[in-house]
Design an enzyme around this catalytic site. Sequence first.
Site, short mmCIF file in Angstrom:
data_model
loop_
_atom_site.label_atom_id
_atom_site.label_comp_id
_atom_site.label_asym_id
_atom_site.label_seq_id
_atom_site.Cartn_x
_atom_site.Cartn_y
_atom_site.Cartn_z
N GLU A 96 0.81 -1.22 0.00
CA GLU A 96 0.00 0.00 0.00
C GLU A 96 0.85 1.27 0.00
O GLU A 96 0.50 2.25 -0.65
CB GLU A 96 -0.97 -0.01 1.19
CG GLU A 96 -2.10 -1.03 1.07
CD GLU A 96 -1.66 -2.46 1.34
OE1 GLU A 96 -0.55 -2.67 1.88
OE2 GLU A 96 -2.42 -3.38 1.01
N HIS A 166 -11.95 -6.35 7.52
CA HIS A 166 -12.67 -6.06 6.27
C HIS A 166 -13.90 -5.22 6.58
O HIS A 166 -14.92 -5.33 5.90
CB HIS A 166 -13.08 -7.35 5.55
CG HIS A 166 -11.92 -8.20 5.14
ND1 HIS A 166 -11.30 -9.09 6.00
CD2 HIS A 166 -11.24 -8.27 3.97
CE1 HIS A 166 -10.31 -9.68 5.37
NE2 HIS A 166 -10.24 -9.20 4.14
#
Lengths: 361, 455
Positions: A96, A166
């Site tokens: 990321e 999530h």
Amino acid sequence: MSSCVKRFGRSCASLVSKRGLSTSCIQKDAAVVAENGVKSLNLYSAINQALHIALDTDPRAYVFGEDVGFGGVFRCTTGLADRFGRSRVFNTPLCEQGIVGFGIGLAAMGNRAIAEIQFADYIFPAFDQIVNEAAKFRYRSGNQFNCGGLTIRTPYGAVGHGGHYHSQSPEAFFCHVPGIKVVIPRSPKQAKGLLLSCIRDPNPIVFFEPKWLYRLAVEDVPEDDYMLPLSEAEVIRQGCDITLVGWGAQLSIMEQACLDAEKEGISCELIDLKTLIPWDKETVEASVKKTGRLLISHEAPVTGGFGAEISASIIERCFSRLEAPVARVCGLDTPFPLVFEPFYMPTKNKILDAIKSTVNY
Amino acid sequence: MAGLLFGRSRNLLQNKVQRFLLTFIASPTNNLPTASNFSRYESTKAQAQLDLQHHDHDDDQVIDFPGGKVGFTSEMRFISDTSHKRVPCYRVLDDDGQLMKHTNHVQIGKEMAVRMYSEMVTLQTMDNIFYEVQRQGRISFYLTSMGEEAVNIASAAALSSHDIIFPQYREPGVLLWRGFTLQQFAHQCFGNTNDFGKGRQMPIHYGSNKHNYFTISSPIATQLPQAVGAAYSLKMDGKSACAVTYCGDGGTSEGDFHAGMNFAAVMDAPVVFICRNNGWAISTPVEEQFRSDGIVVKGQAYGIWSIRVDGNDALAVYSAVHTAREIAIKEQRPVLIEALTYRVGHHSTSDDSTKYRPIDEIEYWKMERDPVSRFKRWVERNGWWSDKDELELRSSVRKQTMHAIQVAEKAQKPPLEDMFNDVYDQLSSNLEEQERILRKTIEKYPKDYPSDVPL
């Protein structure tokens, strides 16, 4: 106020069905062609359409991130690589900070860098690049350089079974950072218009997409290229007894609470903040001056959430007009818990109770 | 797609590379026995050392794994942590500034050599004077490049001004080479109204759009993945330029080093990574930074060509960077350069390095291994430089620097509005409000605020 276009029953699980916004109903087919250049689209398809338009209208636009090449794990980038080529739509390594760092460099050269972080839960390795680099890029150079072409798209929020990693709503972390904008859409039509604005805005932006609504929220979406203004909140339901402020997927829950409150004779005004920083205080202030009451709701943990900032700002501006303490109905201060998600969430009845107790204070 | 659009023409460069015989370490992908490519690396010592490939596998038995075929071996053999012999360091000039025997390097003429030497002296002089100015309390902070003048100037000299620089903070020589004036350096360090950065950052955080030199930020290695993004843009635009980014040995421990190297390799980005391995990350010596044979060996694992160069040898740095740039642009791929050097100065004016390293060590590198005098001896030997030139240059640079400081010190501070500008492209409503409130407070309590900032 957006009108309720269609409302009808559906066969989804009850938890899921609670997520429908009145302006974005569920349909079996993601896209149903309608008349007058308007198509019924779900949220991921609306995002997809915005990305198509962004790439089509600007040859210097790029879309990249983990797994975007085949269409992305949420299908938001479907068809882009085929249409625009692997040099403009491509996979990146699983990193990321690399994705955002790369995006900053790309944007700094005058490109539209549209980066995807697969889940907002995984944005933290890129936090330094966002906070120390992207956000300060223009300021620290005295406006000699900027990475305003950078837009970081990332799915956030609960989805019913996402557990710790999530499900998170990390928007508040980014709202503490001068130099970036934070934008969260509530529906397909909003998602398309706001995303195009973000991509074309000359400032780096983190665009949180409510992943629960990707397939669930369906709405008539104009097929043309349109943009919705940033830093402008929208009153999506007018009322006179209490102001409710929220963003993203939470608005559908809040709207249900408004409808139930209405049955009990309470008139709720519902505001979609849309842009969290720099946020539209004036719209919220005007509403609270009218209603005298404020309730803020978000999925993120209540402590240090952006609701606290809204609450403090509005109390500063509207103290003498308030008839009750500001209410916050938010996620609890635990990590996002899998089995306990229904307990953790700021559900309709929690909001309804808070509306009633605030109005009856 | 990118590969098709920008088809690599590696063979074009092959001859040139052979001519220089630089010990670039080939990446594993180029290492595979595709005959013509392989032969040019085969003879290098570095390659032999790093050749961890297994020669005893049976070619008929391979696993067709995603990412390519891999041979089998019946021998259970672990790859060792490092090879017995360390990767040698490419140099052109010996310690005395004499050309090494059988050296192969990119030739430079008198004009370039004299300019390089002059800029090295300028950097050295600027560092000495600015350091003293900080000690006198006239600027808040400074950070020298002492001992690393060759990496600074020779790398800059080997690049084109179109190449995009993503610096760390110990490469002001690159900006100097590109024409940033002593006056502009001084303006930045004094944070006055002429500072391009509008007085917002600490001294030494230079940046200049005109000179393709991105503004420095303090966080370590963050510029590496950004350089890859910029390089990708150059690639897409078909530009004959590369991105060049610098970091130190400490920076290679950051996640962004990994991100930058890996992205560069995967994206086939024309970027040159220059790592100044100066032995010290503030007080942390390289032995406590990594266990690898320095930085050069890391390139191969990422699939990146790499070379270790004597960072105190201006000609070696020039040759390596010049060639790396050609590889990056012509082949559209990244290159890693590890320059072995030494941080002769303290980390910054906030540091006293004698607390953690022997003074003898510092003195040795300062006196015996000084890259400026080493290059000078070579320039002098060529008859390109005299004592008179030396006196004139040093005196002139000293005068210019002193003058620049006087001018910068007298210049006005940036106006208060510059505190609020440029956070976004336009002033946001919250900033408008905050500026309004602040101005009222200043009116009320003027003595609380510096009087030299125009309101």
